[in-house]
Scaffold this active site. Structure first.
Site, short mmCIF file in Angstrom:
data_model
loop_
_atom_site.label_atom_id
_atom_site.label_comp_id
_atom_site.label_asym_id
_atom_site.label_seq_id
_atom_site.Cartn_x
_atom_site.Cartn_y
_atom_site.Cartn_z
N GLY A 27 67.57 19.75 37.49
CA GLY A 27 68.51 19.45 36.39
C GLY A 27 69.43 20.62 36.11
N LYS B 61 68.74 7.44 40.45
CA LYS B 61 69.80 6.80 39.67
C LYS B 61 71.16 7.44 39.79
CE LYS B 61 66.52 5.99 35.94
NZ LYS B 61 66.21 6.64 34.65
N ARG C 169 56.79 27.10 41.43
CA ARG C 169 57.43 27.74 40.28
C ARG C 169 56.65 28.96 39.78
NH1 ARG C 169 59.63 22.39 37.07
NH2 ARG C 169 61.78 22.58 37.77
N GLY D 265 63.12 20.39 41.92
CA GLY D 265 62.21 19.28 41.60
C GLY D 265 61.72 18.51 42.81
#
Ligand code: 3PG
Ligand code: MG
Length: 408
Positions: free
Chosen positions: A381, A204, A34, A357
């Site tokens: 995200g 998830k 990043r 990520g």
């Protein structure tokens, strides 16, 4: 949305919101992706004679007030040092975020120089739900500068003061990274070449059901692996033993499977799993077909037939989006599934996007060169929320014009 190239920055103090939220092992940066991704905009700004005041967050410091968060949370010190190494310039780090040290450093910046504010999340107002609380803090941040550049792609989905409120107060533009990331996401949503195959992993289903639902309109095939696939298998009444399972999501997963069938979107699930005796790098493990997974084992990776199946389902793709590892790749014994997915995607002729990520960290840790993919996103995200069709607050703020310019 104005591009940074079209903003007058020479001699101006530019508050540059970057995403420098790098993984740390103590004070050691384990992946500086990043920081590197932020260099084009920083270089452009310094090259054009701007005084660059970088604002960024690190981790999620906790506590009710600044002092508690600053005492317990991570300092941007290692990031400032790395930024100095990569730019070959001094990078001063303010001792606070919008306090006296920040004001002194901002006032002392020379044309072409770089400084960094301390972790913006030390200030509880940065992430406050209360609009007035954020706005007050945003005014103090904006007072440090005369221009704003938004380049923190990975944080654009956060309605935070430095992302959402400050651009309302200063003439602003989008940085190079934000432009590039948004451009790639647009190609994924507008007229992707077909077959368009999406690979989703990670822990998830609850995090990803919204994006899956939105993708049923767009993708031709969804490959589901890793932690979230066990809930899909359970929704098909298969035994998953002690594997990760979101029992309360089974009904929603069943609904998604039915909807996919109706729309003729193929859902590809694992056919065999690597079942381990526990969650550890050296756990004993064996391969089991999904029809006979033992009740006392925990799946930590995809089995060999699944690896072949996933690769076959990627072979004809012309567009691929991948988010989330399909096994516990951090443990070498359980990295084969994620490696196989990365390998198969790297062979695809077309647009291949690795979404943020964990998947970005995975491909680097497994030694895939960045050039093996069309694009490795810096935001997991943020890219998922964009693909869900949500408005990203930070992007909306960059697209809007200035509400009121503060006094200088
Ligand atoms: C990220 O790491 O995904 C971005 O930097 C945003 O951080 P956050 O998830 O803590 O808001
Ligand atoms: Mg995140």
């Amino acid at each position: 949305m104005r591009a940074v190239a079209d903003l007058d920055v020479s001699g101006q103090t530019v508050l540059l919101r970057a995403d420098l939220n790098v993984p740390l092992d103590g004070a050691r940066i384990t992946d500086d992706g990043r920081i590197r991704a932020s260099l084009p905009t920083i270089g452009e700004l310094t090259g054009r004679g701007a005084r660059v005041l970088v604002c960024a967050h690190l981790g999620r410091p906790e506590g009710d007030d600044y002092a508690t968060r600053a005492a317990g949370g991570p300092s941007l010190r290692p990031v400032a040092d790395r930024l100095a190494e990569l730019t070959g310039q001094d990078v001063a780090l303010a001792a606070d975020v919008a306090g006296p040290s920040a004001a002194r450093i901002a006032a002392g910046l020379a044309d072409g120089a770089i400084a960094l504010l301390e972790n913006v999340r030390f200030s509880p107002a940065e992430t406050a739900k209360d609009d007035a609380e954020r706005a007050e803090f945003a005014t103090r941040l904006a007072a440090l500068a005369t221009r704003y550049v938004g380049d923190g792609f990975g944080a654009l989905h956060r309605k935070h003061a430095s992302v959402f409120d400050v651009p309302r107060l200063l003439p602003h533009a989008a940085g190079e990274l934000v432009q590039k990331e948004i451009g790639v996401l647009r190609s994924l949503t507008e007229n992707p070449k077909r077959p368009y195959v999406v690979v989703l992993g990670g822990a998830k289903p609850s995090d990803k059901l919204a994006v899956i639902t939105n993708l049923l309109d767009k993708a031709d095939r969804l490959i589901i692996g890793g932690g979230m696939s066990y809930t899909f298998l359970a929704a098909k009444d298969l035994e998953v033993g002690r594997s990760l399972l979101e029992r309360d999501q089974i009904a929603s997963v069943k609904a998604v499977i039915a909807e996919a069938a109706k729309r003729d979107v193929e859902i590809v699930l694992p056919v065999d799993l690597v079942g381990a005796t526990g969650f550890s790098a050296d756990a004993e493990h064996d391969v089991y077909p999904v029809e006979s997974f033992p009740a006392d084992r925990e799946s930590l990776d995809m089995g060999p037939r699944t690896r072949e199946l996933f690769a076959a389902k990627l072979a004809d793709a012309r567009t691929v989006f991948w988010n989330g590892p399909v096994g516990v790749f951090e443990f070498p014994a359980f990295a084969a599934g994620t490696r196989a997915v990365a390998e198969a995607i790297s062979q695809v002729h077309g647009l291949t996007v690795v979404g943020g990520g964990d998947s970005a960290a995975a491909v680097r840790q497994l030694d895939f060169p960045d050039t093996a993919f069309s694009h490795i996103s810096t935001g997991g995200g943020a890219s998922l929320e964009y693909l869900e069709g949500k408005t990203l607050p930070g992007l909306a703020a960059l697209e809007a014009s200035v509400v009121a310019e503060p006094r200088q």
